[in-house]
Enzyme design. Structure first.
Site, PDB file in Angstrom:
ATOM      1  N   CYS A 137      -5.706  -4.205  -5.556  1.00  0.00           N
ATOM      2  CA  CYS A 137      -6.820  -3.371  -6.042  1.00  0.00           C
ATOM      3  C   CYS A 137      -7.795  -4.170  -6.904  1.00  0.00           C
ATOM      4  O   CYS A 137      -8.451  -3.617  -7.785  1.00  0.00           O
ATOM      5  CB  CYS A 137      -6.307  -2.155  -6.818  1.00  0.00           C
ATOM      6  SG  CYS A 137      -5.215  -1.080  -5.876  1.00  0.00           S
ATOM      7  N   ALA A 138      -7.874  -5.470  -6.650  1.00  0.00           N
ATOM      8  CA  ALA A 138      -8.760  -6.351  -7.429  1.00  0.00           C
ATOM      9  C   ALA A 138      -9.650  -7.138  -6.480  1.00  0.00           C
ATOM     10  O   ALA A 138      -9.568  -8.381  -6.405  1.00  0.00           O
ATOM     11  CB  ALA A 138      -7.939  -7.284  -8.310  1.00  0.00           C
TER      12      ALA A 138
END
Length: 379
Positions: free
Chosen positions: A336-337
């Site tokens: 999620c980065a």
């Protein structure tokens, strides 16, 4: 199973946490929804959790600790509740999608002027970029205390000093540091601190919150039942009620409160030293293995996270091999980065993330190193 995915959630919980949740499920009524014993028991426990968390994070008072279901909800409340049409916001390439997606949404809906501090090829931020991008008139700076991908801890205090000098508020995402190192709103210069319960705090999933500094006005993100002022057509103004519409996860909060007691008993500094020692033990064992590339800056403050790749192997394949062949749980992929992966050049490959906790043992670290040694062996 050797569980090395604690940056996603701590699976191993203190026994006191489990006991508190079970007891709450057997005895709690609805907090603030009655004056009978079971409702009052829940209310006392919830208030006690606010007191504990306010003390842990240097929050001005327990009434300024609002509970949520996780840090994503906390960040949505802070960002939606502070930002107006056309406001300028500064964030960074290191952020999790729990920061980025609300900001992208608000840019579309409210026309935010969004500036993003770039990370270099090593995943590092330059304070000069903050000085350049945080202009006078900037409403808000939102940044992570530590990257969930590389584990690098950011100089939030220096960032906050620049922001405050130009009239901006600072929202800090402490998802990766709360419970594992000292997190104090005053030391960090945080006007709003967002946290989750299920990672370093070693509490149950479905718990989190935000600590709100003095003279910071956060509008409600959702409205509804509160148990008080029921005839009013609007959400009550008083904190924390204004941000807590609906029934709280009292069972989870009971477990979170017990987790904070556990952390305070051991000491955050002790937990940090233990996790740092595990990280260095793992790093020393893997960084010189053939074909291994480790990401992040280990010369400065760091959480118990090590992200790596083996040659050009897909991170998912490596993580699957660790799980299926060695019984080691890790996290592959994008974490999620997305912006940080692009900066690191790992957008296609992702990375294999190893993350440790208070309950991780040295033997487990050594087993993970041995597994990677076999996976990188030319034979």
């Amino acid at each position: 199973m050797i569980y090395l995915d604690n940056a996603a959630t701590t699976m191993k919980k203190p026994p006191q946490v489990i006991e508190a949740v079970v007891n709450a499920m057997q005895t709690f009524g609805n907090s603030s929804r009655g004056t009978h014993e079971s409702s009052l028991d829940a209310a006392y426990t919830v208030y006690g959790a606010r007191v504990r968390l306010a003390g842990l994070f240097g929050c001005p008072g327990p009434e300024r600790v609002a509970f949520t279901s996780n840090v994503t909800e906390s960040l949505n409340i802070a960002l939606h509740g502070l930002l107006d049409r056309g406001d300028r916001v500064v964030t960074t390439d290191l952020e999790h999608n729990s920061v980025l997606r609300p900001l992208y949404k608000l840019r579309k809906e409210r026309g935010l002027d969004l500036a993003i501090v770039p990370a270099d090829r090593q995943g590092k931020l330059d304070l000069n970029d903050f000085d350049r991008l945080i202009t006078r008139g900037t409403k808000l700076v939102v940044c992570t205390h530590a990257s969930n991908l590389t584990g690098d801890v950011q100089d939030v205090r220096d960032i906050a000093d620049i922001a405050h000098a130009r009239g901006a508020l600072v929202v800090v995402d402490a998802a990766q540091t709360a419970g594992t190192r000292k997190v104090d709103m005053n030391d960090l210069g945080a006007d709003v601190l967002c946290f989750t319960g299920h990672k370093g705090l070693m509490g149950p999933q479905g718990t989190g919150g935000l600590c709100i500094g003095e003279n910071v006005d956060v509008r409600p993100f959702k409205v509804g039942g509160t148990g008080v002022q029921s005839y009013s057509e609007t959400q009550p103004e008083e904190l924390p009620t204004r941000l807590e519409a609906g029934t709280l996860n009292g069972h989870g909060v009971a477990g979170l409160s017990a987790a904070v007691d556990f952390i305070n008993e051991i000491g955050v500094e002790t937990i940090q030293r233990h996790e740092e020692a595990l990280t260095q033990r793992f790093l020393s064992g893997v960084r010189d293995l053939p074909g291994v590339r480790v990401y992040g800056d280990f010369s400065g403050p760091h959480t118990a996270v090590v992200a790596l790749n083996i040659r050009d192997y897909p991170s998912a394949d490596v993580s699957d091999a660790l799980s299926q062949d060695y019984g080691i749980a890790t996290r592959p992929g994008a974490h999620c980065a997305p912006r940080l992966h692009r900066a690191l050049g790992t957008e296609g490959q992702g990375a294999v993330r190893f993350s440790f906790s208070w309950f991780t043992m040295e033997e487990e670290i050594d087993a993970a190193v041995a597994a990677l040694r076999e996976l990188t062996s030319p034979d």
